[in-house]
Motif scaffolding. Structure first.
Motif, PDB file in Angstrom:
ATOM      1  N   SER A  78      -3.473 -22.133 101.427  1.00 36.65           N
ATOM      2  CA  SER A  78      -3.863 -21.896 100.065  1.00 36.65           C
ATOM      3  C   SER A  78      -2.645 -22.353  98.930  1.00 36.65           C
ATOM      4  N   LEU A  79      -1.627 -22.273  99.437  1.00 36.07           N
ATOM      5  CA  LEU A  79      -0.230 -22.172  98.698  1.00 36.07           C
ATOM      6  C   LEU A  79      -0.069 -23.760  98.315  1.00 36.07           C
ATOM      7  N   TRP A  80      -0.580 -24.600  98.936  1.00 37.68           N
ATOM      8  CA  TRP A  80      -0.197 -25.990  98.551  1.00 37.68           C
ATOM      9  C   TRP A  80      -1.253 -26.664  97.455  1.00 37.68           C
ATOM     10  N   PRO A  81      -2.381 -26.321  97.630  1.00 43.64           N
ATOM     11  CA  PRO A  81      -3.392 -26.766  96.646  1.00 43.64           C
ATOM     12  C   PRO A  81      -3.135 -26.115  95.228  1.00 43.64           C
ATOM     13  N   VAL A  82      -2.819 -24.769  95.266  1.00 50.11           N
ATOM     14  CA  VAL A  82      -2.647 -24.070  93.919  1.00 50.11           C
ATOM     15  C   VAL A  82      -1.297 -24.683  93.228  1.00 50.11           C
ATOM     16  N   GLY A  83      -0.319 -25.074  94.018  1.00 47.20           N
ATOM     17  CA  GLY A  83       0.874 -25.794  93.636  1.00 47.20           C
ATOM     18  C   GLY A  83       0.591 -26.920  93.031  1.00 47.20           C
ATOM     19  N   PHE A  84      -0.131 -27.891  93.714  1.00 52.39           N
ATOM     20  CA  PHE A  84      -0.360 -29.285  92.981  1.00 52.39           C
ATOM     21  C   PHE A  84      -1.235 -29.061  91.753  1.00 52.39           C
ATOM     22  N   ILE A  98      -2.001 -29.118  85.662  1.00 49.72           N
ATOM     23  CA  ILE A  98      -1.992 -28.323  84.511  1.00 49.72           C
ATOM     24  C   ILE A  98      -0.870 -28.599  83.481  1.00 49.72           C
ATOM     25  N   LEU A  99       0.354 -28.304  83.956  1.00 51.05           N
ATOM     26  CA  LEU A  99       1.754 -28.460  83.509  1.00 51.05           C
ATOM     27  C   LEU A  99       1.885 -30.119  82.854  1.00 51.05           C
ATOM     28  N   LEU A 100       1.421 -30.779  83.662  1.00 51.29           N
ATOM     29  CA  LEU A 100       1.733 -32.309  83.539  1.00 51.29           C
ATOM     30  C   LEU A 100       0.825 -32.564  82.173  1.00 51.29           C
ATOM     31  N   PHE A 101      -0.499 -32.105  82.088  1.00 47.24           N
ATOM     32  CA  PHE A 101      -1.327 -32.386  80.908  1.00 47.24           C
ATOM     33  C   PHE A 101      -0.769 -31.746  79.798  1.00 47.24           C
ATOM     34  N   SER A 102      -0.303 -30.593  80.062  1.00 53.03           N
ATOM     35  CA  SER A 102       0.336 -29.685  78.723  1.00 53.03           C
ATOM     36  C   SER A 102       1.500 -30.252  78.110  1.00 53.03           C
ATOM     37  N   HIS A 103       2.185 -31.025  79.108  1.00 55.64           N
ATOM     38  CA  HIS A 103       3.333 -31.987  78.407  1.00 55.64           C
ATOM     39  C   HIS A 103       3.013 -33.271  77.686  1.00 55.64           C
ATOM     40  N   SER A 144      -4.220 -36.240  98.952  1.00 57.83           N
ATOM     41  CA  SER A 144      -4.897 -34.845  98.584  1.00 57.83           C
ATOM     42  C   SER A 144      -3.972 -34.127  97.734  1.00 57.83           C
ATOM     43  N   ALA A 145      -2.415 -34.357  97.535  1.00 58.88           N
ATOM     44  CA  ALA A 145      -1.899 -33.606  96.911  1.00 58.88           C
ATOM     45  C   ALA A 145      -2.105 -34.342  95.290  1.00 58.88           C
ATOM     46  N   ALA A 146      -2.180 -35.592  95.384  1.00 58.92           N
ATOM     47  CA  ALA A 146      -2.657 -36.498  94.191  1.00 58.92           C
ATOM     48  C   ALA A 146      -4.002 -35.775  93.540  1.00 58.92           C
ATOM     49  N   ILE A 147      -4.908 -35.672  94.382  1.00 51.62           N
ATOM     50  CA  ILE A 147      -6.058 -35.066  93.942  1.00 51.62           C
ATOM     51  C   ILE A 147      -6.331 -33.894  93.345  1.00 51.62           C
ATOM     52  N   TRP A 148      -5.604 -32.747  94.019  1.00 52.11           N
ATOM     53  CA  TRP A 148      -5.176 -31.600  93.393  1.00 52.11           C
ATOM     54  C   TRP A 148      -4.500 -31.600  92.038  1.00 52.11           C
ATOM     55  N   THR A 149      -3.293 -32.450  91.930  1.00 49.05           N
ATOM     56  CA  THR A 149      -2.909 -32.697  90.573  1.00 49.05           C
ATOM     57  C   THR A 149      -3.488 -33.118  89.498  1.00 49.05           C
ATOM     58  N   ALA A 161      -5.205 -17.019  92.614  1.00 51.33           N
ATOM     59  CA  ALA A 161      -4.457 -18.081  91.257  1.00 51.33           C
ATOM     60  C   ALA A 161      -5.290 -19.211  91.159  1.00 51.33           C
ATOM     61  N   LEU A 162      -5.681 -19.936  92.237  1.00 51.01           N
ATOM     62  CA  LEU A 162      -6.682 -21.205  91.971  1.00 51.01           C
ATOM     63  C   LEU A 162      -7.610 -20.974  91.386  1.00 51.01           C
ATOM     64  N   VAL A 163      -8.482 -19.780  91.668  1.00 50.86           N
ATOM     65  CA  VAL A 163      -9.739 -19.542  91.131  1.00 50.86           C
ATOM     66  C   VAL A 163      -9.604 -19.151  89.686  1.00 50.86           C
ATOM     67  N   ILE A 164      -8.426 -18.570  89.201  1.00 49.33           N
ATOM     68  CA  ILE A 164      -8.079 -17.998  87.905  1.00 49.33           C
ATOM     69  C   ILE A 164      -7.792 -19.288  86.929  1.00 49.33           C
ATOM     70  N   LEU A 165      -6.945 -20.137  87.692  1.00 47.69           N
ATOM     71  CA  LEU A 165      -6.670 -21.182  87.027  1.00 47.69           C
ATOM     72  C   LEU A 165      -7.869 -22.468  86.691  1.00 47.69           C
ATOM     73  N   ILE A 166      -8.563 -22.395  87.633  1.00 46.80           N
ATOM     74  CA  ILE A 166      -9.877 -23.363  87.867  1.00 46.80           C
ATOM     75  C   ILE A 166     -10.523 -22.795  86.440  1.00 46.80           C
ATOM     76  N   ALA A 167     -10.635 -21.529  86.225  1.00 49.87           N
ATOM     77  CA  ALA A 167     -11.763 -20.842  85.409  1.00 49.87           C
ATOM     78  C   ALA A 167     -10.959 -20.982  84.001  1.00 49.87           C
ATOM     79  N   ARG A 168      -9.719 -20.786  84.008  1.00 49.77           N
ATOM     80  CA  ARG A 168      -9.119 -20.722  82.562  1.00 49.77           C
ATOM     81  C   ARG A 168      -7.625 -21.514  83.081  1.00 49.77           C
ATOM     82  N   PRO A 169      -7.381 -22.696  82.859  1.00 48.89           N
ATOM     83  CA  PRO A 169      -6.011 -23.510  83.193  1.00 48.89           C
ATOM     84  C   PRO A 169      -4.863 -22.832  82.203  1.00 48.89           C
ATOM     85  N   SER A 170      -5.348 -22.656  81.077  1.00 50.50           N
ATOM     86  CA  SER A 170      -4.202 -22.070  79.809  1.00 50.50           C
ATOM     87  C   SER A 170      -3.353 -20.918  80.345  1.00 50.50           C
ATOM     88  N   GLU A 171      -3.913 -20.204  81.351  1.00 50.27           N
ATOM     89  CA  GLU A 171      -3.324 -18.667  81.530  1.00 50.27           C
ATOM     90  C   GLU A 171      -1.894 -19.030  82.458  1.00 50.27           C
TER      91      GLU A 171
END
Length: 870
Positions: free
Chosen positions: A5-11, A16-21, A60-65, A349-359
């Protein structure tokens, strides 16, 4: 080291950070991003079929990103166009008018020490133009002398109400380093706030719609808060702590008590999160076993209790995170799976970020996962390899047949423990001889348990060091020790507290007995925190470390975790641990030079709302802070106040953003709270050499400041007209006060007035002086001609006369003033007078912090919101 689960949530987080920038610069359609994701999925599937595993993994890393990119794009696209704050800021609603706002109460009216708070989910607003559909949340505060004085509206959660108020969008202070209050409240669904001058301006509308589950849970929370007040009616300190630890209401916790909890690193016990959820889950699991509930029935009951708990309490985001991890753990138990703590945290963390990425940028989110991450990545695996095998080895110690299930070192430990137990048994009386092994095993088990608690507490403090230093500028040396009693007492207090509240609806006398036991636990917790808080240097404040240092710390922590999890030799672990501790030392000491203007004289007029605070940086690095701001409208009662501590929340973060730990001079122009209020926090947070004051005033706040200065070894210096000072090439002179005769009351015209000169450029810091002082200064032919004028008394018409302005003849002027303040500052007459004289006028309520920089020949003025003038 399997952590799927660590790699999907990381990418995903990276996307999210890329889009915020980049998202604010280029328009990205969520649909286009999702089409790209679909294309990448097809390509990854084809590569897998061709046995191109590494290429498929890269895709797959690009997909999660891309999914993280799309998630934040969708969240922003989903913001309703009729959000109340947006309508006001775009001019579609008149922000200066008092409007009729309508909607439903989200919760029961919340009693505060200074009044009552109402939170409304808006659906429409009535203005002169008619009724307009709106969305968003409105927070109203009704101030009153007695919070339980019977003046609050008898409304409940779910009631449809109308409020006739002047509501405004949340505004951040326009200073570097300032807290993003707007984003913080937006995560709670609050976009507007206002003051309710009279509860008759809030009325309940006739509405027959059914209550939702959320409304019913909110009403239940209101009843539970009332039960806490009833059970602890004669013990307000324990009631405040119980409200915070059980239901998330910290409104009644004394300010000094909060500081003590923060200094000792145990403030987390007042914030509902993992510790509280863990204690509640442990209680239900224990109760289920005692009631002989099966695995499935016990888990279902625990999950239902967890859902009700989340629905009732406040502090929803931290509790939701902890509850989600607890639910994943319980579901894993149902499937007979032992889930790795890091995997569980990553999945939640992945579930929370999917529901509310701004967190992802929320400090609370990062603190939660920093804590659980360091425990799961370093603490738990290290304990499992060191003390935990011995703790398991103490079980069924006398059963020799179980030895083969343990490691060789533990087998040897069991043999030696049995031998010692036999030796002890032979020396005990006959009736007690068979107790020998148990008399040895019990203290060994307790010692190992406390050792693990100390290790986990120390590792937790190590992992929390970077985010605590970065976001809260705090290092807590007492934390590893103070957390041991705090965790134990909280683990007992939370289940006992909820059991007491449950019993109170059945038997009030029995609940009263339980409340006394709970009160003893809470009193013990307070005593423990107070004891640790009195340690010398139990905690201290520092500027936030550079992000590069934090990144190195994280990499070293990952290397240490890998060395432990891969069971590398002790040398590998030491090789990772030593540089990690060294980097922790760098973060904790902040050995970096402050970011000052170098060879130039710099003055920054901070945006502190309706008050004054000015920061001066001299050539050569000397620093001076003139006044500390402070809202004169704050309601103070029994150690609690309704507003922000400007010194702690605005002035100190600005100074920390400049890397400042030491201030050479703090100057107080006069003792009104909008100038003095923030200075105690400044003296507490920084090493100050001198405190400059004018006339002594016999008022409590001023005397407290002087006492605090002497307690912290700060030299107090009284200045009057004619005094002067020099710093490098800058000369300073004091134009006022006229003398140092003690005054019984605070007067604006007693302000200390300073003039700074650097070559051909000069600045006048006028405090709140009024016409009499202006006339006296002109009559004495004191030099007042300047390039930059800090306008006196927030632009009030009591100051800045035509004669004084003509003599000063500034090029630039700055007015420190609060947005929409009740004093009518700045006076339109004064602003017109300045502009007619050709002065370039800046205002902190519109421009944010105003910075004037000079090399002695020219002067540049810039503002936080981007204006620059030469």
């Amino acid at each position: 080291m399997k952590l799927p689960s660590l790699w999907p949530v990381g990418f995903f987080a990276g996307g999210i950070l890329l889009f915020s920038h980049f998202g604010g610069r280029v328009h990205f359609s969520p649909l286009v991003i999702l089409l790209c994701v679909a294309s990448l999925l097809v390509a990854a599937f084809v590569l897998l079929r061709l046995d191109q595993v590494w290429a498929a993994m890269a895709l797959s890393a690009a997909i999660w990103t891309c999914l993280g990119f799309a998630a934040l794009a969708l969240e922003r696209a989903a913001i309703p166009a009729n959000l109340a704050s947006t309508l006001i800021e775009t001019g579609k609603l008149d922000a200066s008018a008092t409007l009729r706002w309508r909607g439903r109460l989200r919760s029961d009216p919340q009693q505060l020490p200074w009044g009552t708070r109402y939170e409304i989910s808006l659906d429409e607003v009535e203005s002169a133009a008619g009724v307009t559909p709106v969305s968003g949340g409105l927070r109203l505060t009704a101030y009153q002398e007695e919070p339980n004085g019977g003046n609050s509206l008898p409304a409940r959660s779910g009631d449809r109400v109308e409020a006739l108020v002047h509501a405004l969008p949340i505004r951040n202070f326009g200073d570097p380093g300032s807290f993003d209050q707007r984003a913080y409240l937006a995560l709670q669904g609050i976009e507007l706030q206002g003051s309710l001058r009279n509860t008759r301006l809030l009325t309940i509308l006739d509405d027959r719609s059914r209550l939702t589950v959320s409304d019913r849970l909110a009403r239940a929370r209101g009843r539970l808060l009332n039960s806490v007040n009833d059970l602890f009616s004669s013990r307000p300190d324990e009631a405040a702590l119980a409200r915070a630890m059980l239901l998330g209401d910290r409104s009644f916790v004394d300010h000094d008590r909060v500081i003590a909890y923060q200094q000792t690193g145990v403030y987390h016990v007042l914030v509902l999160a993992g510790l509280h959820v863990g204690a509640l889950i442990a209680f239900f699991i224990w109760a289920g076993r005692r009631l002989h509930l099966g695995l499935y029935s016990g888990t279902i009951v625990t999950l239902i209790a967890l859902a009700v708990y989340v629905g009732i309490v406040e502090d929803r985001p931290p509790v939701l995170r902890a509850a989600l991890m607890a639910a994943l753990y319980l579901c894993g138990q149902l499937l007979f799976r032992r889930m790795d703590l890091v995997n569980m945290a990553a999945l939640s963390a992945l579930v929370i970020l999917i529901a509310r990425p701004s967190e992802i940028t929320d400090a609370s989110f990062l603190l939660s996962y920093s804590a659980i991450g360091i425990i799961g990545a370093v603490g738990v695996p290290w304990i499992e390899q060191t003390s935990e095998p011995y703790l398991r080895g103490l079980r069924h110690l006398t059963d020799v047949t179980r030895d083969v299930s343990h490691e060789p070192r533990v087998i040897q430990f069991r043999i030696e423990m049995r031998a010692a137990g036999d030796w002890l048994s032979r020396r005990l009386p006959g009736c007690a001889s068979r107790l020998g092994p148990g008399l040895l095993a019990t203290p060994c088990r307790a010692s190992l348990f406390f050792w693990e608690l100390i290790v986990l507490s120390a590792i937790l403090q190590l992992g929390m060091l970077p985010p605590l230093a970065y976001y809260f500028h705090r290092v807590t040396l007492a934390g590893p020790f103070a957390n041991i009693p705090a965790v134990l007492l909280t683990g007992l207090a939370v289940p006992i507290g909820f059991f007491t509240l449950a019993i109170s609806s059945i038997s009030r006398p029995f609940a009263g007995i339980l409340a006394k036991a709970l009160g003893l636990l809470l009193a013990a917790l307070n005593s423990s925190v107070d004891w640790f808080a009195h340690w010398h240097r139990a905690g201290y404040r520092i500027p936030g470390p550079p992000l590069g240092v934090i990144a190195i710390f994280v990499v070293l922590a990952i290397l240490l975790s890998a060395a432990i999890r891969l069971r590398r030799s002790g040398w590998w672990q030491v090789a990772a641990l030593v540089p990690l501790l060294a980097m922790a030392g760098v973060i904790a000491t902040y050995p970096f030079a402050p970011r000052l203007s170098g060879k130039n004289l710099e003055l920054t007029v901070l945006d502190v709302g309706q008050g004054d605070s000015l920061f001066v940086s001299y050539p050569g690095g000397r620093t001076m802070l003139v006044d500390g701001g402070g809202d004169p409208g704050d309601f103070h009662k029994e150690g609690m106040h309704s507003g922000l501590d400007v010194g702690e929340g605005v002035v100190s973060p600005y100074l920390w953003s400049r890397g400042i730990q030491r201030i050479d001079v703090v100057a107080l122009t006069h003792a009104h709270l909008d100038h003095l209020g923030g200075l105690p926090a400044v003296l507490e947070n920084f090493r100050v050499r001198e405190l400059w004051v004018g006339r002594d005033i016999e008022i409590g706040a001023y005397l407290h400041l002087l006492a605090l200065a002497r307690e912290r070894g700060v030299a107090v210096r009284h200045l009057e007209r004619g005094d002067s000072f020099v710093s490098e090439k800058v000369s300073g002179s004091v134009l006022s006060p006229e003398d140092l005769n003690q005054s019984p009351v605070v007067k604006n015209d007693d302000s200390m007035v300073l003039r700074l000169a650097d070559g051909s450029q000069s600045l006048l810091l006028a405090g709140d002086m009024e016409r009499p002082s202006e006339r006296r200064i002109l009559a004495e032919n004191q030099q007042v001609g300047v390039s930059f004028l800090k306008v006196a008394h927030h632009g009030s018409k009591t100051s800045t006369t035509d004669e004084f302005l003509a003599a000063a003849h500034p090029v630039f002027a700055a007015i420190s003033v609060g947005r929409d303040n009740s004093f009518g500052h700045p006076s339109p007459e004064v602003v017109e007078r300045l502009e007619a004289a050709g002065v370039r006028v800046y205002r902190t309520d519109r421009d944010g912090a105003i910075t004037a920089t000079t090399d002695g020949r020219t002067m540049n003025v810039s503002t936080f919101y981007g204006n620059e003038t030469r």
